[in-house]
Design an enzyme around this catalytic site. Structure first.
Site, PDB file in Angstrom:
ATOM      1  N   ALA A 260       0.763  -1.248   0.000  1.00 46.91           N
ATOM      2  CA  ALA A 260       0.000   0.000   0.000  1.00 46.91           C
ATOM      3  C   ALA A 260       0.799   1.307   0.000  1.00 46.91           C
ATOM      4  CB  ALA A 260      -0.942   0.010   1.209  1.00 46.91           C
ATOM      5  N   LYS A 265      -3.227   4.896  -3.570  1.00 48.21           N
ATOM      6  CA  LYS A 265      -4.359   4.048  -3.973  1.00 48.21           C
ATOM      7  C   LYS A 265      -5.231   3.707  -2.763  1.00 48.21           C
ATOM      8  CE  LYS A 265      -1.446   2.141  -7.604  1.00 48.21           C
ATOM      9  NZ  LYS A 265      -0.223   2.750  -7.051  1.00 48.21           N
ATOM     10  N   ASP A 310       4.548  -8.082   5.913  1.00 48.51           N
ATOM     11  CA  ASP A 310       4.871  -8.626   4.596  1.00 48.51           C
ATOM     12  C   ASP A 310       3.599  -9.256   4.045  1.00 48.51           C
ATOM     13  OD1 ASP A 310       5.685 -10.185   2.426  1.00 48.51           O
ATOM     14  OD2 ASP A 310       7.614 -10.679   3.336  1.00 48.51           O
ATOM     15  N   CYS A 382       3.579  -0.517 -12.120  1.00 49.73           N
ATOM     16  CA  CYS A 382       3.961   0.706 -12.845  1.00 49.73           C
ATOM     17  C   CYS A 382       5.119   0.377 -13.787  1.00 49.73           C
ATOM     18  CB  CYS A 382       4.314   1.845 -11.888  1.00 49.73           C
ATOM     19  SG  CYS A 382       5.632   1.467 -10.728  1.00 49.73           S
TER      20      CYS A 382
END
Length: 445
Positions: A260, A265, A310, A382
């Protein structure tokens, strides 16, 4: 000029050196140097342009310098020559005499008379004889590589995946600084009212043509505005904003954002839920989780729960089939954001892309049991690499027959040309956003 008496070019040289020596991120170092040296705003633009421009075009500058350099140079001297040549070739508004003077002064300060003479001599020779021509490069892949300063292996890989014309267009676009974009916090203000407020405060802004709640800055850093401080907007690329649309969210849903930080987002999802439901945001590092918390607080969002964890161990924290939606915005090569982080293209090796796919698949496999039946899982990166994108998607579906493709049918109409069923690959040249990949799966009932 500032408390440390460093010129803009000295500060730029410091950043460029540190990026090359320590494999550091240019954007983080640049921010640190600006803060430390208390640079006035009029110099920040030039510092940013000199730093990014020199790093962006490093291979082209080395090609131009090669005929004029004999023997080995200290690293800092080579960087100084690159920095100076960048100004001579690409910045029309800076007089040549100013470039020569500054280069020689820095060389005197950091080296000795011989070094300053060498720097002056090389730059004068370039001015007198002119630049070597790129037309001498016969191999079209090598020509694009040198012309746009992208490593040969990367251009070759893209050429095999996308063809020469698309690769050339992408590499050229990667040299152009992007406009900053911001997402309007529609829980607090409309886009129209935010545009009026930013314009009144002296910023040059316009509506995004891609995302209904996005604005673009043509002049001025929106992160320094009162609107940003008051939680009316957050900095986020337009491509990245499309992820929340892909999730097809409804009020009251429980959502997991598995990777995150820094929370762009996550907070968009929370806003899309209008403050209802729950958004559980995970990140491996505590200091990054703190960034998510700070963003949520600034935006006034109370439906976000963060954990330093994690995501490959998410099954130890959450019940099976407990989420309506899951987002895996996976760790990736970042090859879609080379305009913002030009150093990435020199730091990455082809082998890195293979090791990243294993991590991506591990995360997807770990969170897959946590989704409710008929729920949606969105995978995004990305990057523009097919192995990390389509390759990871295919491998995940092969290992998880309980999942199937789900059509991306809720995205803004402006991006429909880039959607192929359940997947979307955006290139930097498509509309000026980051290179980005989104794919959606549904868990079978």
């Amino acid at each position: 000029m500032n408390k440390r008496n460093k010129t803009v070019r000295e500060a730029a040289l410091d950043v460029i050196e540190a990026v090359e020596k320590n494999q550091s991120y240019s954007n983080l170092l640049l921010h640190s140097v600006i803060e430390k040296n208390e640079l006035p705003s009029k110099d920040i633009g030039l510092l940013t342009e000199l730093t990014y421009g020199t790093i962006q075009r490093k291979m082209t500058l080395d090609f131009y310098l090669a005929p004029f350099i004999k023997g080995k140079l200290d690293d800092w001297v080579r960087q100084l020559l690159r920095l100076s040549l960048y100004q001579l070739v690409y910045l029309d508004r800076i007089p040549d005499r100013a470039v020569f003077y500054e280069a020689v002064e820095i060389a005197k300060k950091r080296g000795h008379k011989g070094i300053s003479g060498l720097v002056n001599g090389v730059l004068r020779s370039v001015q007198r004889k002119g630049l070597p021509t790129l037309e001498s490069i016969q191999d079209p892949v090598e020509r694009i590589s040198i012309e746009t300063s992208h490593p040969y292996w990367l251009v070759k890989r893209w050429e095999e995946q996308f063809g020469l014309a698309k690769t050339k267009s992408m590499c050229e676009t990667n040299l152009i600084a992007p406009n900053q974009s911001a997402r309007v916090n529609t829980m607090k203000i409309s886009r129209e009212d935010l545009l009026i407020q930013l314009t009144d405060d002296g910023y040059e802004v316009k509506e995004s043509q891609i995302v209904p709640e996005a604005v673009q800055s043509l002049r001025g850093n929106l992160a320094k505005t009162n609107a940003y401080r008051n939680g009316l907007c957050t900095i986020q690329d337009e491509s990245s904003m499309l992820v929340s649309y892909a999730l097809n969210l409804e009020k009251g849903m429980k959502v997991l954002d598995a990777c995150a930080a820094p929370g762009g987002k996550t907070t968009h999802i929370a806003e899309k839920l209008s403050g209802t439901g729950e958004v559980h945001a995970l990140d491996l590092h505590k200091h990054k989780v703190k960034l998510i918390d700070e963003n949520a607080s600034r935006l006034g969002l109370t439906n976000i729960r963060t954990s330093a964890l994690d995501s490959r161990k998410a099954g130890e924290k959450f019940e099976k089939e407990s989420f309506d939606r899951i987002l895996v915005d996976a760790p990736c090569s970042g090859l879609g954001v080379l305009r913002r982080k030009p150093d990435i293209k020199y730091a990455k090796k082809e082998g890195d892309l293979l090791s990243l796919q294993k991590i991506q698949l591990d995360i997807l496999s770990s969170v897959a049991p946590l989704l409710k039946k008929d729920g949606l899982l969105v995978y995004s990166t990305c990057t523009v690499d097919q192995n990390e994108n389509e390759g990871t998607v295919s491998a995940f579906l092969k290992d998880h027959p309980e999942y199937e493709f789900h059509v991306l049918d809720k995205l803004p109409g402006a991006v429909s040309p880039f959607i192929n069923g359940n997947q979307m690959q955006i290139f930097p040249q498509d509309f000026g956003g980051d290179g980005f990949f989104i794919s959606c799966f549904r868990k079978k009932v």
